[in-house]
Write a protein that holds these residues in place. Structure first.
Motif, PDB file in Angstrom:
ATOM      1  N   VAL A  20      46.550  37.243 -59.830  1.00 45.94           N
ATOM      2  CA  VAL A  20      46.495  37.094 -58.626  1.00 45.94           C
ATOM      3  C   VAL A  20      44.895  37.371 -57.785  1.00 45.94           C
ATOM      4  CG1 VAL A  20      46.784  35.700 -55.425  1.00 45.94           C
ATOM      5  CG2 VAL A  20      48.412  35.510 -58.067  1.00 45.94           C
ATOM      6  N   LEU A  21      45.210  38.217 -57.225  1.00 39.82           N
ATOM      7  CA  LEU A  21      44.634  38.678 -57.233  1.00 39.82           C
ATOM      8  C   LEU A  21      42.903  39.254 -57.613  1.00 39.82           C
ATOM      9  CD1 LEU A  21      45.571  41.895 -54.753  1.00 39.82           C
ATOM     10  CD2 LEU A  21      44.656  39.803 -53.833  1.00 39.82           C
ATOM     11  N   LEU A  22      43.088  39.538 -58.657  1.00 42.30           N
ATOM     12  CA  LEU A  22      42.266  39.599 -60.285  1.00 42.30           C
ATOM     13  C   LEU A  22      41.622  38.081 -60.251  1.00 42.30           C
ATOM     14  CD1 LEU A  22      40.420  41.557 -62.108  1.00 42.30           C
ATOM     15  CD2 LEU A  22      41.899  40.395 -63.667  1.00 42.30           C
ATOM     16  N   THR A  23      42.088  36.698 -60.137  1.00 42.37           N
ATOM     17  CA  THR A  23      41.137  35.926 -60.333  1.00 42.37           C
ATOM     18  C   THR A  23      40.997  35.126 -59.095  1.00 42.37           C
ATOM     19  OG1 THR A  23      43.230  34.689 -59.445  1.00 42.37           O
ATOM     20  CG2 THR A  23      42.831  34.744 -61.851  1.00 42.37           C
ATOM     21  N   LEU A  24      41.269  35.893 -58.201  1.00 41.53           N
ATOM     22  CA  LEU A  24      40.637  35.785 -56.516  1.00 41.53           C
ATOM     23  C   LEU A  24      39.195  36.640 -56.657  1.00 41.53           C
ATOM     24  CD1 LEU A  24      43.353  35.414 -53.677  1.00 41.53           C
ATOM     25  CD2 LEU A  24      42.179  33.635 -54.808  1.00 41.53           C
ATOM     26  N   PHE A  25      38.799  37.887 -56.722  1.00 41.76           N
ATOM     27  CA  PHE A  25      37.853  38.095 -57.497  1.00 41.76           C
ATOM     28  C   PHE A  25      36.932  38.005 -58.374  1.00 41.76           C
ATOM     29  CE2 PHE A  25      40.482  41.512 -54.578  1.00 41.76           C
ATOM     30  CZ  PHE A  25      39.720  40.685 -52.819  1.00 41.76           C
ATOM     31  N   GLN A  26      37.539  37.113 -59.552  1.00 41.21           N
ATOM     32  CA  GLN A  26      35.870  36.673 -60.252  1.00 41.21           C
ATOM     33  C   GLN A  26      34.915  36.338 -59.507  1.00 41.21           C
ATOM     34  OE1 GLN A  26      38.326  34.979 -63.409  1.00 41.21           O
ATOM     35  NE2 GLN A  26      38.294  36.905 -64.771  1.00 41.21           N
ATOM     36  N   ALA A  27      33.644  35.824 -60.363  1.00 40.04           N
ATOM     37  CA  ALA A  27      33.278  35.164 -59.714  1.00 40.04           C
ATOM     38  C   ALA A  27      32.905  33.917 -60.272  1.00 40.04           C
ATOM     39  CB  ALA A  27      31.521  36.282 -60.472  1.00 40.04           C
ATOM     40  N   GLY A  28      32.500  33.018 -59.620  1.00 35.95           N
ATOM     41  CA  GLY A  28      32.509  31.674 -60.485  1.00 35.95           C
ATOM     42  C   GLY A  28      31.026  31.660 -60.182  1.00 35.95           C
ATOM     43  N   ASN A  29      31.438  29.848 -60.684  1.00 36.35           N
ATOM     44  CA  ASN A  29      29.656  28.695 -61.076  1.00 36.35           C
ATOM     45  C   ASN A  29      29.134  29.060 -59.193  1.00 36.35           C
ATOM     46  OD1 ASN A  29      29.723  29.158 -63.388  1.00 36.35           O
ATOM     47  ND2 ASN A  29      30.731  27.173 -63.828  1.00 36.35           N
ATOM     48  N   VAL A  30      27.858  29.027 -59.185  1.00 39.22           N
ATOM     49  CA  VAL A  30      27.658  29.180 -57.741  1.00 39.22           C
ATOM     50  C   VAL A  30      26.659  27.302 -57.591  1.00 39.22           C
ATOM     51  CG1 VAL A  30      24.968  28.993 -55.777  1.00 39.22           C
ATOM     52  CG2 VAL A  30      26.823  31.246 -57.426  1.00 39.22           C
ATOM     53  N   LEU A  31      27.228  26.536 -56.235  1.00 43.70           N
ATOM     54  CA  LEU A  31      27.292  25.216 -56.549  1.00 43.70           C
ATOM     55  C   LEU A  31      27.222  24.480 -55.205  1.00 43.70           C
ATOM     56  CD1 LEU A  31      31.720  24.302 -57.735  1.00 43.70           C
ATOM     57  CD2 LEU A  31      28.641  23.848 -59.025  1.00 43.70           C
ATOM     58  N   ALA A  32      26.347  23.189 -55.368  1.00 39.35           N
ATOM     59  CA  ALA A  32      25.652  22.675 -53.955  1.00 39.35           C
ATOM     60  C   ALA A  32      25.594  21.447 -53.867  1.00 39.35           C
ATOM     61  CB  ALA A  32      24.292  23.957 -54.183  1.00 39.35           C
ATOM     62  N   MET A  33      26.477  20.488 -52.837  1.00 45.03           N
ATOM     63  CA  MET A  33      25.838  19.541 -52.860  1.00 45.03           C
ATOM     64  C   MET A  33      24.472  18.861 -52.512  1.00 45.03           C
ATOM     65  SD  MET A  33      27.663  17.104 -50.507  1.00 45.03           S
ATOM     66  CE  MET A  33      27.672  15.080 -51.155  1.00 45.03           C
ATOM     67  N   THR A  97      24.489  19.659 -38.459  1.00 47.07           N
ATOM     68  CA  THR A  97      24.530  20.725 -39.814  1.00 47.07           C
ATOM     69  C   THR A  97      25.478  21.221 -40.437  1.00 47.07           C
ATOM     70  OG1 THR A  97      25.981  21.968 -37.316  1.00 47.07           O
ATOM     71  CG2 THR A  97      23.514  21.973 -37.478  1.00 47.07           C
ATOM     72  N   VAL A  98      27.357  20.578 -39.929  1.00 49.91           N
ATOM     73  CA  VAL A  98      28.085  20.774 -41.331  1.00 49.91           C
ATOM     74  C   VAL A  98      27.471  20.142 -42.359  1.00 49.91           C
ATOM     75  CG1 VAL A  98      29.822  19.875 -42.067  1.00 49.91           C
ATOM     76  CG2 VAL A  98      29.549  20.668 -39.354  1.00 49.91           C
ATOM     77  N   VAL A  99      26.804  19.431 -42.080  1.00 49.17           N
ATOM     78  CA  VAL A  99      26.154  17.961 -43.449  1.00 49.17           C
ATOM     79  C   VAL A  99      24.674  18.770 -43.865  1.00 49.17           C
ATOM     80  CG1 VAL A  99      24.657  16.024 -44.544  1.00 49.17           C
ATOM     81  CG2 VAL A  99      26.274  15.654 -43.059  1.00 49.17           C
ATOM     82  N   GLU A 100      24.322  19.541 -43.272  1.00 49.09           N
ATOM     83  CA  GLU A 100      23.457  20.340 -44.419  1.00 49.09           C
ATOM     84  C   GLU A 100      23.453  21.795 -44.666  1.00 49.09           C
ATOM     85  OE1 GLU A 100      21.244  21.549 -40.971  1.00 49.09           O
ATOM     86  OE2 GLU A 100      19.987  19.571 -40.244  1.00 49.09           O
ATOM     87  N   THR A 101      24.904  22.879 -44.254  1.00 52.50           N
ATOM     88  CA  THR A 101      25.163  23.643 -44.810  1.00 52.50           C
ATOM     89  C   THR A 101      26.093  23.240 -46.047  1.00 52.50           C
ATOM     90  OG1 THR A 101      27.113  23.408 -43.279  1.00 52.50           O
ATOM     91  CG2 THR A 101      25.568  24.964 -42.404  1.00 52.50           C
ATOM     92  N   ILE A 102      26.122  21.977 -46.131  1.00 50.44           N
ATOM     93  CA  ILE A 102      26.956  21.150 -47.418  1.00 50.44           C
ATOM     94  C   ILE A 102      25.937  21.478 -48.751  1.00 50.44           C
ATOM     95  CG2 ILE A 102      27.933  19.695 -48.828  1.00 50.44           C
ATOM     96  CD1 ILE A 102      29.276  18.443 -46.235  1.00 50.44           C
ATOM     97  N   GLY A 103      24.754  21.460 -48.224  1.00 50.25           N
ATOM     98  CA  GLY A 103      23.916  21.453 -49.307  1.00 50.25           C
ATOM     99  C   GLY A 103      23.334  23.136 -49.574  1.00 50.25           C
ATOM    100  N   ALA A 104      24.496  24.332 -48.953  1.00 51.98           N
ATOM    101  CA  ALA A 104      23.905  25.781 -48.863  1.00 51.98           C
ATOM    102  C   ALA A 104      24.649  25.907 -50.086  1.00 51.98           C
ATOM    103  CB  ALA A 104      24.429  26.826 -47.562  1.00 51.98           C
ATOM    104  N   LEU A 105      24.526  27.185 -50.786  1.00 46.09           N
ATOM    105  CA  LEU A 105      24.944  27.818 -51.594  1.00 46.09           C
ATOM    106  C   LEU A 105      26.479  27.956 -51.692  1.00 46.09           C
ATOM    107  CD1 LEU A 105      22.367  30.134 -53.229  1.00 46.09           C
ATOM    108  CD2 LEU A 105      23.603  27.185 -54.171  1.00 46.09           C
ATOM    109  N   ILE A 106      27.205  27.067 -52.093  1.00 47.23           N
ATOM    110  CA  ILE A 106      29.012  27.642 -52.048  1.00 47.23           C
ATOM    111  C   ILE A 106      29.561  28.698 -53.540  1.00 47.23           C
ATOM    112  CG2 ILE A 106      31.205  27.125 -51.830  1.00 47.23           C
ATOM    113  CD1 ILE A 106      29.421  24.532 -50.955  1.00 47.23           C
ATOM    114  N   SER A 107      29.918  29.766 -53.411  1.00 49.92           N
ATOM    115  CA  SER A 107      30.352  29.892 -54.382  1.00 49.92           C
ATOM    116  C   SER A 107      31.695  30.929 -54.634  1.00 49.92           C
ATOM    117  CB  SER A 107      29.669  31.728 -54.276  1.00 49.92           C
ATOM    118  OG  SER A 107      29.711  32.753 -52.953  1.00 49.92           O
TER     119      SER A 107
END
Length: 107
Positions: A20-33, A97-107
């Motif tokens: 579980v810890l290994l899967t949590l620490f894996q790098a995923g795709n970076v998404l942005a709305m 400000t929440v709407v602006e941060t949704i467009g920020a990079l989410i990893s």
């Protein structure tokens, strides 16, 4: 339970926790709305839902109402529900400000 069964149980639990810890620490795709293209059906939904309702007078009125309800709950000594309502009201009042941060990079 004898010692061998106990050791196997602990080893199994440690293995699962490690997986579980290994899967949590894996790098995923970076998404942005991003805002949909102007003129598309998705933009119409975005415009109505975000710009006119959430960022408009309906969202502001909802945020103020949440703060009033939270004050009433706090007066009645209902602290935990009041804290949740304050968080929801703060989200509505600071929606821009929440709407602006949704467009920020989410990893």
């Amino acid at each position: 339970m004898n010692r061998l069964q106990y050791f196997r149980k602990r080893l199994n639990m440690t293995t699962w926790m490690g997986a579980v810890l290994l899967t949590l620490f894996q790098a995923g795709n970076v998404l942005a709305m991003t805002v949909p293209a102007t003129g598309s059906f998705a933009y119409d939904l975005y415009d109505i839902g975000v710009n006119q309702i959430l960022l408009g007078p309906v969202g502001f009125t909802g945020g103020v109402a949440c703060m009033c309800v939270a004050a009433i709950l706090a007066i009645r000594q209902m602290i935990l529900p009041a804290a949740g309502v304050v968080l929801g009201g703060a989200f509505l009042l600071r929606a821009n400000t929440v709407v602006e941060t949704i467009g920020a990079l989410i990893s």
